[in-house]
Design an enzyme around this catalytic site. Structure first.
Site, short mmCIF file in Angstrom:
data_model
loop_
_atom_site.label_atom_id
_atom_site.label_comp_id
_atom_site.label_asym_id
_atom_site.label_seq_id
_atom_site.Cartn_x
_atom_site.Cartn_y
_atom_site.Cartn_z
N SER A 73 -40.57 2.80 26.49
CA SER A 73 -39.36 3.57 26.79
C SER A 73 -38.65 3.00 28.01
O SER A 73 -37.42 2.92 28.05
CB SER A 73 -39.72 5.04 27.05
OG SER A 73 -38.62 5.76 27.54
N TRP B 20 -36.92 -0.05 26.89
CA TRP B 20 -35.74 0.32 26.12
C TRP B 20 -34.56 0.61 27.06
O TRP B 20 -33.43 0.26 26.76
CB TRP B 20 -36.03 1.57 25.28
CG TRP B 20 -34.85 2.08 24.50
CD1 TRP B 20 -34.48 1.73 23.23
CD2 TRP B 20 -33.86 3.03 24.95
NE1 TRP B 20 -33.34 2.40 22.86
CE2 TRP B 20 -32.94 3.20 23.90
CE3 TRP B 20 -33.68 3.75 26.12
CZ2 TRP B 20 -31.85 4.06 23.99
CZ3 TRP B 20 -32.60 4.60 26.23
CH2 TRP B 20 -31.70 4.76 25.17
N HIS B 21 -34.85 1.23 28.20
CA HIS B 21 -33.77 1.60 29.11
C HIS B 21 -33.11 0.41 29.76
O HIS B 21 -31.92 0.49 30.11
CB HIS B 21 -34.30 2.56 30.19
CG HIS B 21 -34.39 3.98 29.75
ND1 HIS B 21 -35.47 4.48 29.06
CD2 HIS B 21 -33.52 5.01 29.89
CE1 HIS B 21 -35.26 5.76 28.80
NE2 HIS B 21 -34.09 6.11 29.29
N GLY B 22 -33.82 -0.66 29.96
CA GLY B 22 -33.16 -1.80 30.61
C GLY B 22 -34.05 -3.02 30.69
O GLY B 22 -35.28 -2.92 30.73
N PHE C 147 -27.41 1.06 28.25
CA PHE C 147 -28.67 1.01 27.52
C PHE C 147 -28.43 0.91 26.03
O PHE C 147 -29.35 0.60 25.30
CB PHE C 147 -29.50 2.26 27.81
CG PHE C 147 -29.73 2.49 29.28
CD1 PHE C 147 -30.00 1.42 30.11
CD2 PHE C 147 -29.66 3.75 29.83
CE1 PHE C 147 -30.21 1.61 31.47
CE2 PHE C 147 -29.87 3.96 31.19
CZ PHE C 147 -30.15 2.88 31.99
#
Length: 490
Positions: free
Chosen positions: A319, A322-324, A490
Site C-alpha cells: 500500500s 502504491w502511494h508513491g 498517486f
C-alpha cells in the site's frame, strides 16, 4: 480538470443539464464523452493510456467468459495484469527502480549506465489501473459476468467523478447503475450539492490553508524543532485527510446529483478507537481492494497469528508503494502494517490492563483515551508519508522534544507563525477556526448527531441564510489557487 477550478464550475452544470435533458438511452454516451474530456483537460495524449487499459480489460473479460481451460484463463488474466501493471511501472516506478539500482551500484562500487525516463506521471493512473484490474480478476473468479457493451464498460473505467482519485469502484455495483434511468430528483440533487460544498470547504478552506505551513516545514525540517514540527505534523495529518476526503465528498456528491451512488471513502477515521478501526475507516475503497485481491489470496487470517502478521506487513508495505515511488512511502506502509501487527498482538494484554485500572467503569473517558492514543500513533508514524527523505523522518522524530523551553525563540507570535510558513497570524487563525469547526461537526456525527439534518428541520429562512453564509465563507476564506488534490499524484 480540478474540482476546485472555474473550469469544473462551468463543466459540471452543463453536463447535469444535458444529462437530464436527453433520453436516458443516450446518457451513457454523454457521460463517456464528458469523462474523456475531463481527463484530457490535463494532458490529452495520456487518454490513450486510459483507452489502452479499457480495451485490454474489455477483451480480457470477454475471453475469460468464453474460455473453459483453466491454464488458458490464467494466461488471459496474466496478460491483463502484465499490460496494466506494465504501464503503471513504466510511468510511475521506472525511475524509482533505476535510481535504486544506481545507488546500489555506487555503494557496491560497480560502474553502470542508468537511463532515466522523462515521462510525466499520468494523474490517477493507480486508481483506474486498480479499478480495471478488479474487474478482470472478478471475471476470472466468475464472481461477475463480463460487460458486453463496450461503451458502458469504458464509462465504468472513466466515470469522471471518481476517475483520478477514487473511490475505486467495483463493476458489480457501478455498471448496473450506469445502465439505469435516473430521473431528476430535487432532494437527491440537493443532497449531492451539499456534499460537494462540504467537500469544497474541506479542500480550499481547511486543507489548502493547513498545507501552507505543513509544506513549508516539511520542505526544510532542519530549520525547525519542537513546537514547529508538532504543528506541521498535526496540520499535515488534517491537510491530507481534508484534501482526500474533500475530493471523495465532491466525487460522491457529483455522482449523486446524476443519480449514481459511490462508496463513501472515509468515515471520520481520526475518531477511531483502535488502529484496525482507523484503517477500516480510511480510504475504504483502497483498503477493501487490498483485502480482497492481496490479503485474502495470501491466506488472510486463516493460518495462524504469524501468517496473519506477515500478510498485514506485506499488504501495507505494498500500500505504501502504491502511494508513491519513494522509500518514504514504503517505510510508511511498513510502519502502518507494523502498528496493526502490534495492535493485534497486544489486544488481550491491553484489555486486561484496562480492566485492572478500572477504565471500564468510565466508558466515555476510556473512549477518549483510545481515540487520542490511536490518533497520536498514526500522527507519529505518519511522518514518512509527508517527509521528502528518510533522513528527514528521523530528524523530525528526534527533535520533537527540542526547543520547548523557548518555542518562539524570542519572536512574537505573529512572527513565529510567519516563520513556519503562514503568511500572517490571521491566516493561522482562520486555519485553526476552520479546523475546529470541522472537528466539531465530525464529533457530533460520531455520536449520531448530524448538524445538517438538524439544520434541515429549521424553517426555510434560517436554512437558506445558513447555506448562503457557508458558501460566502468558502468563497471568501478559500485558497483559490487551483491547488491540485494530493492524491492526484498517486
Amino acid at each position: 480538470m480540478l474540482f476546485n477550478s472555474v473550469h469544473f464550475a462551468i463543466f459540471f452544470p452543463i453536463v447535469v443539464i444535458l444529462y437530464f435533458s436527453i433520453p436516458s438511452k443516450y446518457r451513457w454516451f454523454l457521460l463517456l464523452i464528458a469523462s474523456y474530456y475531463f481527463y484530457m483537460a490535463w494532458i490529452p495524449i495520456y487518454v490513450l493510456l486510459l483507452l489502452a487499459s479499457t480495451i485490454v480489460d474489455y477483451i480480457s473479460g470477454l475471453l475469460l467468459e468464453k474460455t473453459e481451460a483453466e491454464y488458458k484463463r490464467k494466461l488471459i488474466l496474466c496478460c491483463s495484469l502484465f499490460v496494466n501493471l506494465g504501464i503503471l511501472f513504466t510511468f510511475k516506478y521506472y525511475n524509482f527502480f533505476m535510481d535504486s539500482i544506481e545507488k546500489l551500484s555506487i555503494y557496491l562500487n560497480i560502474p553502470i549506465n542508468i537511463h532515466y525516463s522523462s515521462l510525466l506521471l499520468p494523474i490517477g493512473i493507480s486508481f483506474y489501473t486498480f479499478q480495471t484490474l478488479a474487474y478482470t480478476i472478478d471475471v476470472y473468479r466468475r464472481k461477475i459476468k463480463p460487460e458486453k457493451h463496450f461503451g458502458i464498460f469504458a464509462l465504468y473505467v472513466t466515470f469522471f467523478p471518481q476517475l483520478v482519485a477514487g473511490p475505486i469502484e467495483r463493476a458489480d455495483t457501478l455498471i448496473p447503475q450506469l445502465k439505469q434511468s435516473h430521473n431528476f430528483d430535487i432532494k437527491r440533487v440537493s443532497d449531492g450539492l451539499k456534499l460537494m460544498a462540504w467537500g469544497l470547504f474541506k479542500k480550499v478552506v481547511v486543507a489548502d490553508r493547513l498545507g501552507m505551513m505543513s509544506a513549508y516545514v516539511f520542505a526544510n525540517p532542519q530549520s525547525h524543532e519542537g513546537m514547529g514540527l508538532l504543528f506541521a505534523m498535526v496540520f499535515s495529518s488534517w491537510q491530507i485527510y481534508c484534501d482526500f476526503s474533500g475530493y471523495s465528498d465532491i466525487a460522491v456528491g457529483s455522482a449523486k446529483v446524476l443519480g449514481i451512488n459511490l462508496i463513501q471513502n472515509f468515515e471520520r477515521p481520526y475518531f477511531s478507537r483502535s488502529f484496525p478501526e482507523l484503517w477500516r475507516r480510511w480510504h475504504i475503497s483502497l483498503m477493501n481492494w487490498f483485502r480482497d485481491y492481496v490479503f485474502y489470496p495470501l491466506g488472510g487470517s486463516r493460518y495462524g497469528v504469524l501468517n496473519t502478521c506477515r500478510n498485514l506487513i506485506i499488504v501495507f508495505t505494498l500500500s505504501g508503494l502504491w502511494h508513491g515511488a519513494n522509500w518514504t512511502y514504503i517505510f510508511w506502509g511498513f510502519l502502518m502494517g507494523l502498528c496493526l501487527v502490534i495492535s493485534l498482538l497486544t489486544r488481550d494484554i491491553r484489555k486486561i490492563i484496562v480492566e485492572k485500572i478500572g477504565l471500564t467503569y468510565f466508558p466515555k473517558i476510556h473512549q477518549g483515551i483510545q481515540m487520542l492514543m490511536t490518533y497520536s500513533i498514526f500522527l507519529f508514524f505518519g511522518v514518512p508519508f509527508r517527509a521528502e527523505k528518510i533522513g528527514d523522518v528521523f530528524y523530525i522524530w528526534s527533535h520533537l522534544l527540542s526547543g520547548w523551553s523557548n518555542p518562539t525563540r524570542g519572536l512574537d507570535f505573529d512572527d513565529f507563525v510567519v516563520s513556519l510558513g503562514m503568511p500572517t497570524e490571521q491566516e493561522f487563525n482562520v486555519a485553526i477556526i476552520s479546523l475546529l469547526f470541522l472537528i466539531t461537526v465530525e464529533a457530533f456525527q460520531s455520536y449520531g448527531v448530524s448538524l445538517r439534518e438538524k439544520l434541515e428541520q429549521r424553517n426555510i429562512a434560517i436554512r437558506w441564510a445558513c447555506y448562503y453564509i457557508f458558501l460566502f465563507l468558502i468563497a471568501f476564506y478559500g485558497v483559490w489557487n487551483s491547488s491540485p488534490f494530493i492524491y492526484f499524484q498517486f
